[in-house]
Design a protein around this motif. Structure first.
Motif, PDB file in Angstrom:
ATOM      1  N   MET A   1      -0.095  -1.500  -7.038  1.00 29.18           N
ATOM      2  CA  MET A   1       0.788  -0.476  -6.469  1.00 29.18           C
ATOM      3  C   MET A   1       1.470   0.316  -7.588  1.00 29.18           C
ATOM      4  SD  MET A   1       4.146  -0.831  -3.996  1.00 29.18           S
ATOM      5  CE  MET A   1       5.171  -1.517  -5.307  1.00 29.18           C
TER       6      MET A   1
ATOM      7  N   HIS B   1       8.538   3.402   0.075  1.00 33.50           N
ATOM      8  CA  HIS B   1       9.477   4.501   0.263  1.00 33.50           C
ATOM      9  C   HIS B   1      10.888   3.973   0.496  1.00 33.50           C
ATOM     10  CE1 HIS B   1       8.229   3.776   4.481  1.00 33.50           C
ATOM     11  NE2 HIS B   1       9.445   4.138   4.772  1.00 33.50           N
TER      12      HIS B   1
ATOM     13  N   THR C   1       0.824  -1.213   0.000  1.00 36.07           N
ATOM     14  CA  THR C   1       0.000   0.000   0.000  1.00 36.07           C
ATOM     15  C   THR C   1       0.853   1.257   0.000  1.00 36.07           C
ATOM     16  OG1 THR C   1      -0.167   0.003   2.417  1.00 36.07           O
ATOM     17  CG2 THR C   1      -1.889  -1.168   1.190  1.00 36.07           C
ATOM     18  N   SER C   2       2.145   1.110   0.238  1.00 38.72           N
ATOM     19  CA  SER C   2       3.046   2.260   0.194  1.00 38.72           C
ATOM     20  C   SER C   2       4.445   1.773  -0.141  1.00 38.72           C
ATOM     21  CB  SER C   2       3.053   3.011   1.526  1.00 38.72           C
ATOM     22  OG  SER C   2       3.633   2.213   2.544  1.00 38.72           O
TER      23      SER C   2
END
Length: 109
Positions: free
Chosen positions: A82, A27, A24-25
């Motif tokens: 994603m 980084h 979901t993310s």
């Protein structure tokens, strides 16, 4: 998913891909390393590079590093979702080869 660049053995930074089931993310987390050290470590690992305050991750290399050996049946679909979400935000190169990611620095914490 998090791509970490952290201090490794002999003061040489190492790259790890963690939380690979959380799609979901995405980084890039920098430990106690400089942007230059992070860039060098990412390039050496074949995962990408750092330019300014932005990370650029190689899409295929990241998938290869992140996909669990025994991944849940829907992992590939969630990966694709994603990448498509990132594409919709303008964070994927036109050829799909690179994902632009946010940097988080432990030094700034």
């Amino acid at each position: 998913m998090i791509v970490e660049v952290v201090g490794g053995a002999d003061e040489r930074p190492e790259v790890r891909v963690v939380e690979t089931d959380d799609l979901t993310s995405l980084h890039l987390a920098l430990g106690q390393v400089t942007d230059e050290e992070a860039d060098e470590a990412l390039r050496a690992a074949g995962l990408g590079r750092v330019e300014g305050d932005t990370g650029h991750l190689d899409t295929a290399a990241l998938r290869a590093a992140a996909e669990p050996a025994e991944s849940p049946a829907d992992w590939g679909e969630r990966w694709d979702a994603m990448v498509e979400h990132a594409r919709g935000k303008g964070w994927v190169t036109d050829d799909g080869a690179s994902l632009q990611v946010h940097l988080e620095s432990a030094a700034g914490a």
